[in-house]
Write an enzyme that holds these catalytic residues in place. Structure first.
Site, PDB file in Angstrom:
ATOM      1  N   LYS A 277       0.833  -1.200   0.000  1.00 39.60           N
ATOM      2  CA  LYS A 277       0.000   0.000   0.000  1.00 39.60           C
ATOM      3  C   LYS A 277       0.871   1.255   0.000  1.00 39.60           C
ATOM      4  O   LYS A 277       2.021   1.215   0.441  1.00 39.60           O
ATOM      5  CB  LYS A 277      -0.877   0.026   1.259  1.00 39.60           C
ATOM      6  CG  LYS A 277      -1.966  -1.014   1.341  1.00 39.60           C
ATOM      7  CD  LYS A 277      -2.722  -0.878   2.652  1.00 39.60           C
ATOM      8  CE  LYS A 277      -3.829  -1.910   2.766  1.00 39.60           C
ATOM      9  NZ  LYS A 277      -4.928  -1.660   1.815  1.00 39.60           N
ATOM     10  N   ARG A 351     -10.571 -11.317   1.646  1.00 36.13           N
ATOM     11  CA  ARG A 351     -11.450 -12.346   1.087  1.00 36.13           C
ATOM     12  C   ARG A 351     -10.817 -13.730   1.182  1.00 36.13           C
ATOM     13  O   ARG A 351     -11.529 -14.734   1.282  1.00 36.13           O
ATOM     14  CB  ARG A 351     -11.808 -11.993  -0.355  1.00 36.13           C
ATOM     15  CG  ARG A 351     -10.648 -11.967  -1.332  1.00 36.13           C
ATOM     16  CD  ARG A 351     -10.891 -11.098  -2.552  1.00 36.13           C
ATOM     17  NE  ARG A 351     -10.881  -9.682  -2.206  1.00 36.13           N
ATOM     18  CZ  ARG A 351     -11.069  -8.700  -3.086  1.00 36.13           C
ATOM     19  NH1 ARG A 351     -11.273  -8.986  -4.374  1.00 36.13           N
ATOM     20  NH2 ARG A 351     -11.044  -7.450  -2.709  1.00 36.13           N
TER      21      ARG A 351
END
Length: 500
Positions: A277, A351
């Site tokens: 990130k 996920r």
């Protein structure tokens, strides 16, 4: 901690006294007498519409000198149109009152409620005001060593006089228990990630839930490997802190009663892994375990009330870190279900954690309903901002009930679409599926939901709540300071209580 008492006799020693007035700006018999005691300050205030209009949420604090010469404060709170009042609005009004009292350094507050307000009995109204004030009293300053005097100040007590203090106290006791569950959720979310490692977080879950009669099982990496949880383990393999799967089982219902499963994403800190990130605001990734915190908080609230239901919680606790041992873009992992997933982006890790966690919950507990909660995608914040969480579901009735309850507690949900075309976008050339879609930037939240949906068994009612935009806030609200919100606890507690 704020002390809230319900009494049968009014006290004259409180520093502040709360008065409720709606947009009609009329004084009832009780307020007329109080107005006279305070030299007509209430009537003078409401006659000047530049000072007070009675609109909902307006708070006016007025100093008053009583006969003894002591200074008291009248806290005049606007109700607006009484017919439009909701439970959530009354709670928020209680929070606003506490915040104004804190700002004015009023240490003790008195509140008289003996008349029905709109459709609410005085007992219900009083318990809601108290609940809002209690929620708003939350602070997270344990690491502050140089608090200014103004920052240290806190309202000490609220004394509420109603015509049935015993009944009001019973109503509030339940709301206080739920608020304390919210406080746990806020606390663990606000903790720095170097403090709340997966191990420490798991220990805190055990410490708070086992005394409430909840069975807690903490599963380590060796056992997860034996279970085939390649997706969850892949996310955490770059961290020196061992991943954990925490399984919580509360058996309040009969043996033949159905079970509801809550599953939470618990990424303790998310750097993005090798798909790193940007550094700007990366510190906020300590909140990436907000879904797991909501699950734990909900079970605290349910078990604390000894509700007659069966509920399980499963949370995957991992750190997504870059290292020489970290998962690489392009890796293929085998999930507990046996399905394989190509990891095209290591920053789409939540996920993967949920895939194994929801499968484990279904395999072990055979629930009728699964609700997963996760700070899953930035895309949901782009779509819905910081007002709504996204709700995806394979069952219209389940989604409608969740959305209805969300409106009632002001933890709002917006129904998001599921579609075969979204599902096709996660097909992979070399595995059963990929963890991101094949159209860059398109339908990110829907793609993530479909990834999880592939791990929901036939016949299981399922809802996925993407809370990325609402789990934490960069500004204070009526019910708490900036930081972790505790979103999901009151929503799920009420849903479970009313619909299971």
């Amino acid at each position: 901690m704020l002390n809230i008492n319900f009494v049968n006799e009014e006290s004259s020693t409180n520093q502040g006294l709360v008065v409720f007035i709606d947009e009609q700006l009329k004084l009832d018999s009780n307020l007329i007498g109080l107005d006279q005691q305070h030299h007509g300050l209430i009537s003078k205030t409401i006659q000047n519409k530049l000072q007070f209009t009675g609109k909902y949420g307006q708070i006016k604090v007025i100093p008053s000198v009583i006969k003894s010469g002591e200074v008291r404060y009248l806290i005049i709170a606007g109700l607006g149109n009484e017919e439009k009042l909701t439970e959530a609005k009354i709670e928020e009004l209680g929070g606003k009152i506490l915040q104004h009292a804190t700002g004015c350094k009023i240490s003790t507050i008195g509140l008289k409620l003996t008349n029905r307000i709109s459709r609410f009995t005085s007992q219900t109204f009083a318990s809601l005001v108290a609940s809002g004030a209690f929620l708003a009293s939350y602070r997270f300053d344990k690491y502050r060593t140089t608090l200014k005097e103004a920052e240290k100040f806190a309202v000490e007590s609220i004394e509420i006089f109603t015509d049935n203090s015993t009944e009001t106290a019973k109503l509030f006791e339940i709301k206080k228990l739920i608020a304390e569950a919210v406080f746990f959720t806020r606390d663990i979310s606000n903790e720095p990630s170097n403090i709340k490692t997966p191990q420490v977080y798991a220990e805190r879950i055990v410490d708070i839930l086992e005394p409430l009669g909840v069975d807690v099982d903490v599963i380590g990496e060796r056992e997860m490997k034996n279970l085939g949880m390649g997706a969850l383990l892949g996310v955490g393999q770059g961290s020196q802190n061992e991943s954990k799967l925490v399984v919580m089982e509360y058996k309040g219902g009969s043996k033949d009663a159905s079970t509801i499963a809550l599953v939470g994403k618990g990424v303790i800190f998310d750097t993005g892994g090798i798909s790193l990130k940007p550094s700007s605001n990366m510190h906020l990734m300590r909140y990436d375990m907000g879904g797991s915190a909501a699950v734990v908080g909900t079970i605290i609230a349910v078990a604390g009330q000894k509700l007659p239901i069966n509920i399980v919680g499963v949370v995957g606790l991992v750190e997504n870190m870059p290292s020489g041992n970290a998962q690489r873009p392009g890796d293929v992992v085998t999930t507990m279900s046996g399905q394989t997933a190509e990891v095209l982006n290591t920053d789409a890790e939540g996920r993967l954690v949920l895939a194994d966690a929801v499968w484990y919950a279904q395999e072990k507990f055979k629930p009728k309903c699964v609700i997963d909660v996760a700070t899953l995608t930035g895309a949901i914040t782009v779509a819905l901002g910081n007002t709504y969480a996204g709700c995806f579901s394979n069952n219209d009735e389940l989604a409608d009930k969740l959305i209805k309850v969300g409106e009632e507690v002001n933890e709002k949900l917006w129904r998001m679409p599921l579609h075969d075309e979204y599902d096709a976008m996660i097909n992979s050339d070399i595995a059963d599926m990929a963890n991101i879609g094949n159209v860059p930037g398109a339908a990110g939240s829907c793609i993530a939901a479909h990834f999880i949906k592939r791990f929901i068994k036939d016949g299981v009612d399922w809802a996925h709540l993407d809370i990325a935009g609402v789990a934490n806030s960069n500004k204070a609200s009526a019910l708490g300071p900036k930081g972790a919100v505790g979103y999901g606890v009151r929503l799920l507690e009420k849903f479970i209580k009313e619909y299971t």
